[in-house]
Design a protein around this motif. Structure first.
Motif, PDB file in Angstrom:
ATOM      1  N   ASP A  79       0.816  -1.215   0.000  1.00 44.52           N
ATOM      2  CA  ASP A  79       0.000   0.000   0.000  1.00 44.52           C
ATOM      3  C   ASP A  79       0.848   1.264   0.000  1.00 44.52           C
ATOM      4  OD1 ASP A  79      -2.407  -1.501   0.140  1.00 44.52           O
ATOM      5  OD2 ASP A  79      -2.134  -1.738   2.310  1.00 44.52           O
ATOM      6  N   LEU A  80       2.133   1.141   0.270  1.00 49.09           N
ATOM      7  CA  LEU A  80       2.993   2.318   0.392  1.00 49.09           C
ATOM      8  C   LEU A  80       4.156   2.328  -0.592  1.00 49.09           C
ATOM      9  CD1 LEU A  80       3.275   2.476   4.313  1.00 49.09           C
ATOM     10  CD2 LEU A  80       1.689   3.735   2.830  1.00 49.09           C
ATOM     11  N   THR A  81       4.337   1.253  -1.335  1.00 53.31           N
ATOM     12  CA  THR A  81       5.512   1.121  -2.199  1.00 53.31           C
ATOM     13  C   THR A  81       5.137   1.257  -3.664  1.00 53.31           C
ATOM     14  OG1 THR A  81       6.547  -0.378  -0.597  1.00 53.31           O
ATOM     15  CG2 THR A  81       7.444  -0.377  -2.834  1.00 53.31           C
ATOM     16  N   ASN A  82       5.797   2.172  -4.361  1.00 56.40           N
ATOM     17  CA  ASN A  82       5.639   2.305  -5.805  1.00 56.40           C
ATOM     18  C   ASN A  82       6.777   1.569  -6.492  1.00 56.40           C
ATOM     19  OD1 ASN A  82       6.504   3.995  -8.429  1.00 56.40           O
ATOM     20  ND2 ASN A  82       4.276   4.063  -8.194  1.00 56.40           N
ATOM     21  N   ILE A  83       6.453   0.666  -7.392  1.00 53.81           N
ATOM     22  CA  ILE A  83       7.461  -0.210  -7.981  1.00 53.81           C
ATOM     23  C   ILE A  83       8.477   0.574  -8.811  1.00 53.81           C
ATOM     24  CG2 ILE A  83       7.837  -2.145  -9.562  1.00 53.81           C
ATOM     25  CD1 ILE A  83       5.143  -3.255  -8.667  1.00 53.81           C
ATOM     26  N   ALA A  84       8.019   1.519  -9.613  1.00 49.54           N
ATOM     27  CA  ALA A  84       8.952   2.285 -10.446  1.00 49.54           C
ATOM     28  C   ALA A  84       9.925   3.077  -9.579  1.00 49.54           C
ATOM     29  CB  ALA A  84       8.178   3.220 -11.372  1.00 49.54           C
ATOM     30  N   THR A  85       9.418   3.719  -8.544  1.00 53.98           N
ATOM     31  CA  THR A  85      10.283   4.474  -7.636  1.00 53.98           C
ATOM     32  C   THR A  85      11.256   3.546  -6.922  1.00 53.98           C
ATOM     33  OG1 THR A  85       8.563   6.144  -7.293  1.00 53.98           O
ATOM     34  CG2 THR A  85      10.320   6.026  -5.651  1.00 53.98           C
ATOM     35  N   LEU A  86      10.768   2.389  -6.504  1.00 52.74           N
ATOM     36  CA  LEU A  86      11.623   1.410  -5.837  1.00 52.74           C
ATOM     37  C   LEU A  86      12.779   0.997  -6.732  1.00 52.74           C
ATOM     38  CD1 LEU A  86      12.144  -0.535  -3.447  1.00 52.74           C
ATOM     39  CD2 LEU A  86      10.608  -2.159  -4.574  1.00 52.74           C
ATOM     40  N   GLN A  87      12.501   0.769  -8.006  1.00 55.34           N
ATOM     41  CA  GLN A  87      13.551   0.347  -8.932  1.00 55.34           C
ATOM     42  C   GLN A  87      14.548   1.459  -9.202  1.00 55.34           C
ATOM     43  OE1 GLN A  87      14.017  -2.870  -9.884  1.00 55.34           O
ATOM     44  NE2 GLN A  87      12.369  -3.113  -8.382  1.00 55.34           N
ATOM     45  N   MET A  88      14.066   2.691  -9.301  1.00 60.50           N
ATOM     46  CA  MET A  88      14.985   3.820  -9.480  1.00 60.50           C
ATOM     47  C   MET A  88      15.909   3.948  -8.276  1.00 60.50           C
ATOM     48  SD  MET A  88      12.433   6.677 -11.105  1.00 60.50           S
ATOM     49  CE  MET A  88      13.702   7.943 -11.078  1.00 60.50           C
ATOM     50  N   ASN A  89      15.341   3.814  -7.076  1.00 59.72           N
ATOM     51  CA  ASN A  89      16.157   3.887  -5.861  1.00 59.72           C
ATOM     52  C   ASN A  89      17.177   2.749  -5.815  1.00 59.72           C
ATOM     53  OD1 ASN A  89      14.724   6.114  -4.997  1.00 59.72           O
ATOM     54  ND2 ASN A  89      13.355   4.955  -3.666  1.00 59.72           N
ATOM     55  N   PHE A  90      16.746   1.562  -6.207  1.00 55.50           N
ATOM     56  CA  PHE A  90      17.634   0.399  -6.177  1.00 55.50           C
ATOM     57  C   PHE A  90      18.811   0.608  -7.122  1.00 55.50           C
ATOM     58  CE2 PHE A  90      18.619  -4.103  -7.369  1.00 55.50           C
ATOM     59  CZ  PHE A  90      19.073  -4.507  -6.121  1.00 55.50           C
ATOM     60  N   ILE A  91      18.538   1.122  -8.306  1.00 52.39           N
ATOM     61  CA  ILE A  91      19.613   1.372  -9.267  1.00 52.39           C
ATOM     62  C   ILE A  91      20.556   2.447  -8.741  1.00 52.39           C
ATOM     63  CG2 ILE A  91      20.150   2.310 -11.556  1.00 52.39           C
ATOM     64  CD1 ILE A  91      17.587   0.953 -12.568  1.00 52.39           C
ATOM     65  N   GLU A  92      19.992   3.544  -8.258  1.00 49.93           N
ATOM     66  CA  GLU A  92      20.822   4.690  -7.872  1.00 49.93           C
ATOM     67  C   GLU A  92      21.660   4.416  -6.628  1.00 49.93           C
ATOM     68  OE1 GLU A  92      20.487   9.494  -6.942  1.00 49.93           O
ATOM     69  OE2 GLU A  92      18.671   8.334  -7.379  1.00 49.93           O
ATOM     70  N   PHE A  93      21.068   3.798  -5.621  1.00 51.83           N
ATOM     71  CA  PHE A  93      21.742   3.695  -4.335  1.00 51.83           C
ATOM     72  C   PHE A  93      22.399   2.334  -4.069  1.00 51.83           C
ATOM     73  CE2 PHE A  93      18.261   6.820  -3.591  1.00 51.83           C
ATOM     74  CZ  PHE A  93      19.080   7.939  -3.487  1.00 51.83           C
ATOM     75  N   MET A  94      22.003   1.310  -4.809  1.00 47.54           N
ATOM     76  CA  MET A  94      22.533  -0.027  -4.563  1.00 47.54           C
ATOM     77  C   MET A  94      23.387  -0.536  -5.726  1.00 47.54           C
ATOM     78  SD  MET A  94      21.220  -0.337  -1.587  1.00 47.54           S
ATOM     79  CE  MET A  94      21.405  -2.024  -1.067  1.00 47.54           C
ATOM     80  N   VAL A  95      22.832  -0.534  -6.921  1.00 46.38           N
ATOM     81  CA  VAL A  95      23.513  -1.159  -8.056  1.00 46.38           C
ATOM     82  C   VAL A  95      24.598  -0.258  -8.640  1.00 46.38           C
ATOM     83  CG1 VAL A  95      23.208  -2.309 -10.271  1.00 46.38           C
ATOM     84  CG2 VAL A  95      21.381  -2.396  -8.577  1.00 46.38           C
ATOM     85  N   PHE A  96      24.257   1.001  -8.891  1.00 52.65           N
ATOM     86  CA  PHE A  96      25.198   1.900  -9.565  1.00 52.65           C
ATOM     87  C   PHE A  96      26.531   2.045  -8.834  1.00 52.65           C
ATOM     88  CE2 PHE A  96      26.818   6.313  -9.762  1.00 52.65           C
ATOM     89  CZ  PHE A  96      27.402   6.246 -11.020  1.00 52.65           C
ATOM     90  N   PRO A  97      26.554   2.281  -7.511  1.00 46.32           N
ATOM     91  CA  PRO A  97      27.856   2.462  -6.862  1.00 46.32           C
ATOM     92  C   PRO A  97      28.780   1.259  -7.005  1.00 46.32           C
ATOM     93  CG  PRO A  97      26.086   3.264  -5.449  1.00 46.32           C
ATOM     94  CD  PRO A  97      25.428   2.517  -6.577  1.00 46.32           C
ATOM     95  N   LEU A  98      28.222   0.054  -6.896  1.00 45.59           N
ATOM     96  CA  LEU A  98      29.044  -1.151  -7.037  1.00 45.59           C
ATOM     97  C   LEU A  98      29.504  -1.337  -8.472  1.00 45.59           C
ATOM     98  CD1 LEU A  98      30.161  -3.749  -5.683  1.00 45.59           C
ATOM     99  CD2 LEU A  98      28.032  -4.877  -6.371  1.00 45.59           C
ATOM    100  N   TYR A  99      28.578  -1.203  -9.401  1.00 48.36           N
ATOM    101  CA  TYR A  99      28.904  -1.451 -10.805  1.00 48.36           C
ATOM    102  C   TYR A  99      29.858  -0.397 -11.362  1.00 48.36           C
ATOM    103  CZ  TYR A  99      25.960  -5.460 -11.862  1.00 48.36           C
ATOM    104  OH  TYR A  99      25.430  -6.732 -11.934  1.00 48.36           O
ATOM    105  N   SER A 100      29.764   0.836 -10.880  1.00 47.36           N
ATOM    106  CA  SER A 100      30.636   1.877 -11.415  1.00 47.36           C
ATOM    107  C   SER A 100      32.105   1.552 -11.133  1.00 47.36           C
ATOM    108  CB  SER A 100      30.267   3.243 -10.824  1.00 47.36           C
ATOM    109  OG  SER A 100      30.394   3.255  -9.407  1.00 47.36           O
ATOM    110  N   SER A 101      32.389   1.023  -9.940  1.00 51.44           N
ATOM    111  CA  SER A 101      33.765   0.650  -9.620  1.00 51.44           C
ATOM    112  C   SER A 101      34.198  -0.598 -10.385  1.00 51.44           C
ATOM    113  CB  SER A 101      33.913   0.415  -8.114  1.00 51.44           C
ATOM    114  OG  SER A 101      33.707   1.613  -7.394  1.00 51.44           O
ATOM    115  N   LEU A 102      33.308  -1.592 -10.489  1.00 49.08           N
ATOM    116  CA  LEU A 102      33.649  -2.806 -11.234  1.00 49.08           C
ATOM    117  C   LEU A 102      33.929  -2.493 -12.693  1.00 49.08           C
ATOM    118  CD1 LEU A 102      31.231  -5.567  -9.866  1.00 49.08           C
ATOM    119  CD2 LEU A 102      33.721  -5.520  -9.708  1.00 49.08           C
TER     120      LEU A 102
END
Length: 289
Positions: A184-207
């Motif tokens: 009821d409180l989670t928007n999927i598109a926003t969740l995915q944007m957050n996941f990319i920006e704060f979780m995936v991008f920092p790791l992948y940028s260094s790799l």
């Protein structure tokens, strides 16, 4: 990597989610599950995955380690366990820091050409090689967003469905709903944007700086964050159009006025463009070598 290390990396990747019960470690700890109690609340899922994997590999029909010497078996087991335990998201931000530091210390040596050859700084140091194996298994574990959008979208909805199912179980049990798991409180598109920006991008940028041949994954991230951003904008635009049709009536409690919707759309546009620019910068630097 040695042949044994490649073998260990493949086994770790293959078995990293063995027996996954489709709930988080936090849930297992909260309900005092047997898995959490057995592993003293320390990475209970990942410890379980390791135990199940090596138990399966004792089966005569799956005895792919049978020809290893005792020393080889111990080395392989150590690499596999470290790689699987490294997929616990509790370690993610430290891993981001570790891989960034690794690049800062070894970047000038670890910058390969556009081949699959191992960076020179790793060839004589097993500790560094095993660290990179751990990073790659972890990166693969969160790689959904780095795939082509159709695949990334399908995986996103599967993961979110799992999240929401846990959220409903937590409500039924009277437990606090875990972050991102309340449908009821989670928007999927926003969740995915957050996941990319704060979780995936920092790791992948260094790799990617270490291994430029990973650049297609970065390109997918850039496209996918834009696609998710556009999806969220379309949702907000539809909401705004509904508000426009109210003919001056005040929004009901909980509904937003058109101005606040437009402000959020603008924020998403700015945020998406900024992240895409960061991704393109990483791609350019990795290619410049």
């Amino acid at each position: 990597l040695t042949k044994l290390e490649v073998f260990a990396a493949l086994i770790g990747a293959y078995g990293h989610d063995a027996g996954q019960p489709a709930v988080s470690a936090g849930f297992l700890i909260a309900v005092r599950s047997e898995i959490a109690l057995l592993h003293n609340d320390k990475s209970p899922l990942e410890n379980m995955h390791c135990a199940i994997l090596f138990d399966v590999l004792r089966n005569p029909d799956a005895a792919i380690l049978a020809e290893l010497t005792g020393d080889e078996w111990r080395k392989l087991r150590g690499i596999v366990i470290a790689a699987i335990l490294g997929t616990d998201m509790l370690h993610h931000f430290k891993q981001n820091s570790d891989i960034q530091l690794f690049y800062e210390v070894n970047g000038s040596l670890a910058m390969p050409t556009q081949t699959s050859e191992a960076p020179a700084c790793m060839t004589g140091d097993p500790g560094k090689r095993h660290f990179i194996i751990e990073m790659f298994v972890h990166a693969a574990d969160i790689s959904n967003s780095a795939k082509q959008f159709e695949i990334a979208r399908n995986w996103a909805y599967l993961v979110v469905d799992e999240f929401f199912t846990q959220g409903e179980r937590e409500k039924d049990l009277g437990l606090p709903v875990s972050p991102f798991m309340d449908k009821d409180l989670t928007n999927i598109a926003t969740l995915q944007m957050n996941f990319i920006e704060f979780m995936v991008f920092p790791l992948y940028s260094s790799l990617i700086m270490l291994f430029p041949t990973l650049s297609p994954a970065c390109e997918n991230l850039a496209r996918n964050v834009g696609t998710w951003g556009n999806k969220r904008i379309q949702e907000l635009s539809s909401e705004g159009n509904e508000q426009d049709g109210m003919d001056g009536a005040q929004p009901e409690t909980g509904e937003r006025d058109p101005e606040s919707i437009q402000q959020e759309i603008k924020k998403i546009e700015v945020r998406t463009e900024a992240l895409q620019q960061k991704l393109q910068t990483v791609l350019r630097k990795s290619q410049e070598g």
